[in-house]
Design an enzyme around this catalytic site. Structure first.
Site, PDB file in Angstrom:
ATOM      1  N   SER A   1       0.811  -1.221   0.000  1.00 49.93           N
ATOM      2  CA  SER A   1       0.000   0.000   0.000  1.00 49.93           C
ATOM      3  C   SER A   1       0.841   1.267   0.000  1.00 49.93           C
ATOM      4  CB  SER A   1      -0.925   0.020   1.225  1.00 49.93           C
ATOM      5  OG  SER A   1      -0.190   0.190   2.413  1.00 49.93           O
TER       6      SER A   1
ATOM      7  N   THR B   1      -1.538   2.875   2.956  1.00 50.50           N
ATOM      8  CA  THR B   1      -0.928   4.149   3.379  1.00 50.50           C
ATOM      9  C   THR B   1      -0.215   4.018   4.720  1.00 50.50           C
ATOM     10  OG1 THR B   1      -2.830   5.275   2.376  1.00 50.50           O
ATOM     11  CG2 THR B   1      -1.400   6.631   3.729  1.00 50.50           C
TER      12      THR B   1
ATOM     13  N   THR C   1       1.793   6.994   0.345  1.00 48.13           N
ATOM     14  CA  THR C   1       0.904   5.913  -0.093  1.00 48.13           C
ATOM     15  C   THR C   1       1.061   5.602  -1.572  1.00 48.13           C
ATOM     16  OG1 THR C   1      -1.424   5.212  -0.082  1.00 48.13           O
ATOM     17  CG2 THR C   1      -1.002   7.458  -0.769  1.00 48.13           C
TER      18      THR C   1
ATOM     19  N   ARG D   1      -5.639   9.513 -10.581  1.00 48.07           N
ATOM     20  CA  ARG D   1      -6.407   9.696  -9.336  1.00 48.07           C
ATOM     21  C   ARG D   1      -5.465  10.094  -8.199  1.00 48.07           C
ATOM     22  NH1 ARG D   1      -6.181   7.241  -3.944  1.00 48.07           N
ATOM     23  NH2 ARG D   1      -8.267   7.358  -3.032  1.00 48.07           N
TER      24      ARG D   1
ATOM     25  N   THR E   1      -5.326   7.291   7.134  1.00 47.31           N
ATOM     26  CA  THR E   1      -5.163   6.206   6.166  1.00 47.31           C
ATOM     27  C   THR E   1      -6.566   5.709   5.819  1.00 47.31           C
ATOM     28  OG1 THR E   1      -5.021   4.483   7.857  1.00 47.31           O
ATOM     29  CG2 THR E   1      -2.938   5.464   7.153  1.00 47.31           C
ATOM     30  N   GLY E   2      -6.675   5.029   4.706  1.00 45.89           N
ATOM     31  CA  GLY E   2      -7.982   4.523   4.298  1.00 45.89           C
ATOM     32  C   GLY E   2      -8.516   5.301   3.118  1.00 45.89           C
TER      33      GLY E   2
HETATM   34  N1  GLY Z   1      -5.560   7.255   1.919  1.00 51.86           N
HETATM   35  C1  GLY Z   1      -4.916   6.869   0.753  1.00 51.86           C
HETATM   36  C2  GLY Z   1      -5.689   7.063  -0.473  1.00 51.86           C
HETATM   37  O1  GLY Z   1      -6.897   7.081  -0.470  1.00 51.86           O
HETATM   38  O2  GLY Z   1      -5.092   7.207  -1.513  1.00 51.86           O
END
Ligand code: GLY
Length: 357
Positions: free
Chosen positions: A73, A209, A227, A237, A260-261
Site C-alpha cells: 500500500s 498508506t 501511499t 487519481r 489512512t484509508g
Molecule cells: N488514503 C490513501 C488514499 O486514499 O489514496
C-alpha cells in the site's frame, strides 16, 4: 453562535493545547503511526533521541515502509493503477518552521516522502504532481525505477482477470472464471496463499498508506503521509495523502493529525485539519478523530450499508504527548490498531471506533 461558557471552554482548550507549559512537561519523545509503522516509529524515535529533526526522523521511518516490497500500500511494491503503473502520493509538514510539501501521482520513485520534503525545502511551492514531480526528483539524482514487484504484478494480473462484463465475459479470462481452481490453472507455480491474497486484493482494493507523526521533548512536531493510493485506480487519481489538511496536518501550537484509508471520504471533511482544530478547541485526540469520522458518516446520513463500503482511520498527537486514533468500523477490519513508540520497542494500541461491524 457560541455562548459565553462555550467560548471560555474553547479558549481555555486553545490555551492548554498551545501553551508551551504542556510541551515543556513532555518527558519522552513520542512517535505514532498507522498500524503498519512499528518499525517506522522505532526508527524515527531513535533518530529523535539522537538529536535529529522531527521531520527528518519521521521521513526516515516511513522510508522503511516505502522500500518494503511486502507492504503493498506504500512506495515500492504498492498496488498499481488500472494500467499496471504504480502512482504514489506523499506529504510532509514541519511544525517548527510551519512549512509543507507534497507530491501527487508521481511514478518511478520509491520514496515519494523524500520528494515531498524536497518540494518543501528547495522550492517555494507546496505541491508537485505527475511528470513534473518525477522530473523534479530526477534533478536531485533520484533514479526512475520500476515500482512493481512480482507480487504486486501478480495481484494486478489477477484483478484484470477477475473483471467481467454483464454477460460474464472477460477477454483475459474467457469462459468460466472462479477464484479457486481456475486461479491455480492460470497462475501455475504460485502458492495458494499468494493467490488467495491476490484474489482478495482484486475483489477488495486497498487504500493502505502510512501516516507517521513525531514530537520531541523540546515541543517540536512534524508529520508525513505516504501511499500508493487506491489499488486499480484510474490513472491520475489523487487521494487524501498529499492533500495538506486532509491526509496530514501539523500545527506547532496544537498538534498533528493524519489519515489512512479511503481518501475520497477524508478529502470531503478535510479530516486532519478538522482534527487539529478540534484539539485546538480542547477536544482530546481520540474524540477529535471520532468527530472527523462522524462528519464522514453524516455525509451518508449515517447509512451503515453505504458506510460499510469503505474503511478510514485517523491518528492524532497533541503537543502534550497525548495521542489517539479512531477507525470507522470496529471489529476485525484493517486499522483497528495504531503504532506507538515512546522509547524502546514500538507497540500497537487500539483505535477507538465509530461503528460496530
Ligand atoms: N488514503 C490513501 C488514499 O486514499 O489514496
Amino acid at each position: 453562535m457560541m455562548n459565553r461558557r462555550e467560548w471560555i471552554a474553547g479558549t481555555s482548550g486553545l490555551a492548554a493545547a498551545a501553551g508551551s507549559g504542556l510541551a515543556q512537561s513532555l518527558r519522552k519523545n513520542i512517535v505514532i503511526s498507522s498500524a503498519n509503522g512499528l518499525a517506522a516509529c522505532k526508527k524515527a524515535n531513535q533518530m529523535i533521541a539522537a538529536g535529529s529533526d522531527t521531520l527528518d526522523a519521521v521521513v526516515a521511518g516511513v522510508n522503511i515502509v516505502e522500500l518494503d516490497p511486502e507492504d503493498t500500500s506504500v512506495g515500492y511494491g504498492g498496488l498499481p493503477n488500472e494500467e499496471g503503473v504504480v502512482e504514489l502520493d506523499a506529504s510532509v509538514m514541519h511544525g517548527p518552521t510551519r512549512r509543507a510539501g507534497s507530491v501527487a501521482s508521481i511514478r518511478g520513485i520509491k520514496t515519494p516522502s523524500n520528494i515531498a520534503k524536497l518540494v518543501m525545502e528547495q522550492t517555494d511551492h507546496v505541491m508537485l504532481v505527475g511528470d513534473g514531480a518525477l522530473r523534479f526528483a530526477k534533478t536531485f539524482g533520484y533514479p526512475e525505477e520500476d515500482l512493481l514487484t512480482p507480487k504486486s504484478r501478480l495481484a494486478w494480473r489477477v484483478w484484470k482477470q477477475s473483471l467481467k462484463d454483464a454477460s460474464g465475459h472477460n477477454n483475459w479470462a474467457p469462459g468460466l472464471w472462479a477464484p479457486t481452481a481456475e486461479l491455480k490453472h492460470r497462475f501455475p507455480g504460485e502458492s495458494e496463499e499468494v493467490l488467495a491474497w491476490a484474489w482478495e486484493m482484486a475483489v477488495h482494493p486497498t487504500t493502505g498508506t502510512i501516516n507517521c507523526l513525531g514530537l520531541n521533548t523540546k515541543g517540536e512536531i512534524s508529520g508525513v503521509t505516504t501511499t500508493s493510493g487506491l489499488a486499480w485506480k484510474i490513472p491520475g487519481r489523487v487521494g487524501d495523502s498529499p492533500i495538506i489538511g486532509a491526509g496530514l496536518y501539523v500545527d506547532q501550537d496544537v498538534g498533528a493529525a493524519g489519515s489512512t484509508g479511503r481518501g475520497e471520504e477524508n478529502i470531503r471533511v478535510c479530516g486532519a485539519h478538522t482534527i487539529v482544530e478540534n484539539m485546538r478547541r480542547g477536544m482530546p485526540p481520540t474524540e477529535a478523530c471520532l468527530d472527523a469520522l462522524k462528519r464522514i458518516a453524516r455525509n451518508y446520513n449515517n447509512d451503515k450499508a453505504k458506510l460499510d463500503k469503505f474503511d478510514i482511520n485517523f491518528y492524532a498527537l497533541r503537543m502534550d504527548g497525548v495521542h489517539g486514533a479512531a477507525t470507522l468500523w470496529g471489529g476485525k477490519r484493517r486499522g483497528s490498531n495504531y503504532a506507538v513508540n515512546d522509547g524502546g520497542e514500538s507497540r500497537h494500541e487500539p483505535c477507538a471506533h465509530l461503528l460496530e461491524a
